[in-house]
Design an enzyme around this catalytic site. Structure first.
Site, mmCIF file in Angstrom:
data_model
loop_
_atom_site.group_PDB
_atom_site.id
_atom_site.type_symbol
_atom_site.label_atom_id
_atom_site.label_comp_id
_atom_site.label_asym_id
_atom_site.label_seq_id
_atom_site.Cartn_x
_atom_site.Cartn_y
_atom_site.Cartn_z
ATOM 1 N N ILE A 17 16.577 -27.135 -1.364
ATOM 2 C CA ILE A 17 16.326 -25.712 -1.112
ATOM 3 C C ILE A 17 16.951 -25.236 0.208
ATOM 4 C CG2 ILE A 17 14.082 -25.865 0.083
ATOM 5 C CD1 ILE A 17 13.183 -23.576 -1.913
ATOM 6 N N ASN A 30 1.904 -25.880 5.727
ATOM 7 C CA ASN A 30 0.463 -26.151 5.855
ATOM 8 C C ASN A 30 -0.164 -24.983 6.615
ATOM 9 O OD1 ASN A 30 0.732 -26.802 8.790
ATOM 10 N ND2 ASN A 30 1.836 -28.567 7.983
ATOM 11 N N GLY A 38 8.145 -33.701 3.808
ATOM 12 C CA GLY A 38 8.593 -33.040 2.586
ATOM 13 C C GLY A 38 9.502 -31.860 2.850
ATOM 14 N N VAL A 39 9.327 -30.841 2.023
ATOM 15 C CA VAL A 39 10.226 -29.690 2.084
ATOM 16 C C VAL A 39 10.059 -28.932 3.411
ATOM 17 C CG1 VAL A 39 8.709 -28.049 0.868
ATOM 18 C CG2 VAL A 39 11.183 -27.839 0.655
ATOM 19 N N ASP A 40 8.857 -28.922 3.936
ATOM 20 C CA ASP A 40 8.563 -28.271 5.218
ATOM 21 C C ASP A 40 9.441 -28.877 6.329
ATOM 22 O OD1 ASP A 40 7.273 -26.776 7.139
ATOM 23 O OD2 ASP A 40 5.295 -27.632 6.824
ATOM 24 N N VAL A 126 2.961 -34.062 -1.471
ATOM 25 C CA VAL A 126 1.778 -34.709 -0.876
ATOM 26 C C VAL A 126 0.469 -33.991 -1.233
ATOM 27 C CG1 VAL A 126 2.976 -35.841 1.026
ATOM 28 C CG2 VAL A 126 2.094 -33.548 1.362
ATOM 29 N N TYR A 127 0.528 -32.726 -1.632
ATOM 30 C CA TYR A 127 -0.700 -32.015 -1.993
ATOM 31 C C TYR A 127 -1.203 -32.378 -3.388
ATOM 32 C CZ TYR A 127 -0.915 -29.095 2.247
ATOM 33 O OH TYR A 127 -1.047 -28.647 3.544
HETATM 34 P P1 ADP Z 1 3.234 -29.929 -0.726
HETATM 35 O O1 ADP Z 1 2.603 -30.334 0.564
HETATM 36 O O2 ADP Z 1 3.033 -28.450 -1.025
HETATM 37 O O3 ADP Z 1 2.864 -30.819 -1.878
HETATM 38 P P2 ADP Z 1 5.833 -31.269 -0.388
HETATM 39 O O4 ADP Z 1 6.885 -30.892 0.572
HETATM 40 O O5 ADP Z 1 5.141 -32.571 -0.178
HETATM 41 O O6 ADP Z 1 4.798 -30.034 -0.445
HETATM 42 O O7 ADP Z 1 6.437 -31.271 -1.856
HETATM 43 C C1 ADP Z 1 6.694 -30.130 -2.608
HETATM 44 C C2 ADP Z 1 7.903 -30.363 -3.490
HETATM 45 O O8 ADP Z 1 9.081 -30.151 -2.722
HETATM 46 C C3 ADP Z 1 8.008 -31.789 -4.041
HETATM 47 O O9 ADP Z 1 8.340 -31.702 -5.414
HETATM 48 C C4 ADP Z 1 9.180 -32.390 -3.232
HETATM 49 O O10 ADP Z 1 9.888 -33.334 -4.022
HETATM 50 C C5 ADP Z 1 10.016 -31.168 -3.012
HETATM 51 N N1 ADP Z 1 11.006 -31.219 -1.923
HETATM 52 C C6 ADP Z 1 11.064 -32.038 -0.845
HETATM 53 N N2 ADP Z 1 12.161 -31.750 -0.111
HETATM 54 C C7 ADP Z 1 12.805 -30.727 -0.743
HETATM 55 C C8 ADP Z 1 14.009 -29.998 -0.505
HETATM 56 N N3 ADP Z 1 14.777 -30.247 0.559
HETATM 57 N N4 ADP Z 1 14.353 -29.019 -1.388
HETATM 58 C C9 ADP Z 1 13.595 -28.747 -2.460
HETATM 59 N N5 ADP Z 1 12.451 -29.408 -2.741
HETATM 60 C C10 ADP Z 1 12.071 -30.386 -1.886
#
Ligand code: ADP
Length: 176
Positions: A17, A30, A38-40, A126-127
C-alpha cells in the site's frame, strides 16, 4: 478484479500500500496513533517522520474512527489513520467497529474532496479478525457507501499477499 457501483470503481489488487498513488492511503493504526508493526510500520517508514509528528499532535483515535494526516514522502497526498477492532471472539461489537473504520475513512475522504483511496485489510494482521468475515464486511461497507455517495471514483483494496487477495476475491464474487 474490479466492479463499478453507482459512480465508484471498487478494485482488488495485491501489493504494498505504500506504493499506491491514490489521493489517500488508509493506515490500520492503533488508538494511540503510536506506530507499530505491520502496515502501520511500513507506512511510517516509507512516509518519513512528518506523519508521526502530525499523529502526535492529533494525539489518538478511538476504535472505529478515522483521522487524517498528510502523506509525507509517500506518493499519496494523505494518510487516513483508522483503528480497527482487536478480534475477541466476535462478541465485543467487532463487526460494527470494523464496518465503522471503513465507513469513517470513506466519509473523511469524501468530506476532504478526495477522489481515490486505498485500504489495507484492516484488523486482518495482528488484530486477528477472521479474514473471510473481515473481507465480507469491508466490501459490503464500501459497496453500500458507493451506492449512497458520489465523489469517490476509486476504492482500492490493496492486499499484501495472494492468500488474503484470494479470500477478498471470493467474498467479492459472492456480493457483486
Ligand atoms: P491490524 O493491526 O489492523 O491487524 P496489521 O498491519 O497487522 O493490522 O495487518 C493488516 C493487514 O495489512 C494484514 O493483512 C497485513 O498482511 C497487511 N500488510 C502489512 N504490510 C502491508 C503493506 N505494506 N501493504 C499492504 N498491506 C500490508
Amino acid at each position: 478484479m474490479k466492479s463499478t457501483f453507482n459512480q465508484t470503481i471498487i478494485e482488488l489488487v495485491t501489493g504494498d500500500i505504500t506504493e499506491e498513488e491514490t489521493d489517500a492511503i488508509v493506515n490500520a493504526a492503533n488508538s494511540r496513533l503510536a506506530g507499530g508493526a505491520g502496515v502501520d510500520g511500513a507506512i511510517h517508514r516509507a512516509g518519513g517522520p512528518a506523519i508521526m509528528k502530525e499523529c502526535r499532535q492529533i494525539g489518538g483515535c478511538p476504535t472505529g474512527e478515522a483521522v487524517m494526516t498528510t502523506g509525507g514522502n509517500l506518493k499519496a497526498r494523505y494518510v487516513i489513520h483508522t483503528v480497527g477492532p482487536i478480534y475477541r471472539g466476535g462478541t465485543q461489537n467487532e463487526a460494527r467497529l470494523l464496518s465503522s473504520a471503513y465507513q469513517n475513512s470513506l466519509k473523511l475522504a469524501c468530506r476532504k474532496g478526495l477522489q481515490s483511496i486505498s485500504f489495507p485489510a484492516i484488523s486482518c494482521g495482528v488484530y486477528g479478525y477472521p479474514i473471510h468475515e473481515a473481507a465480507h464486511l469491508a466490501l459490503k461497507t464500501c459497496i453500500e457507501f458507493a451506492r449512497e455517495n458520489t465523489g469517490i471514483q476509486l476504492i482500492r483494496h490493496v492486499l499484501f499477499d495472494q492468500r488474503i487477495y484470494a479470500v477478498f476475491a471470493q467474498e467479492f464474487k459472492k456480493i457483486i
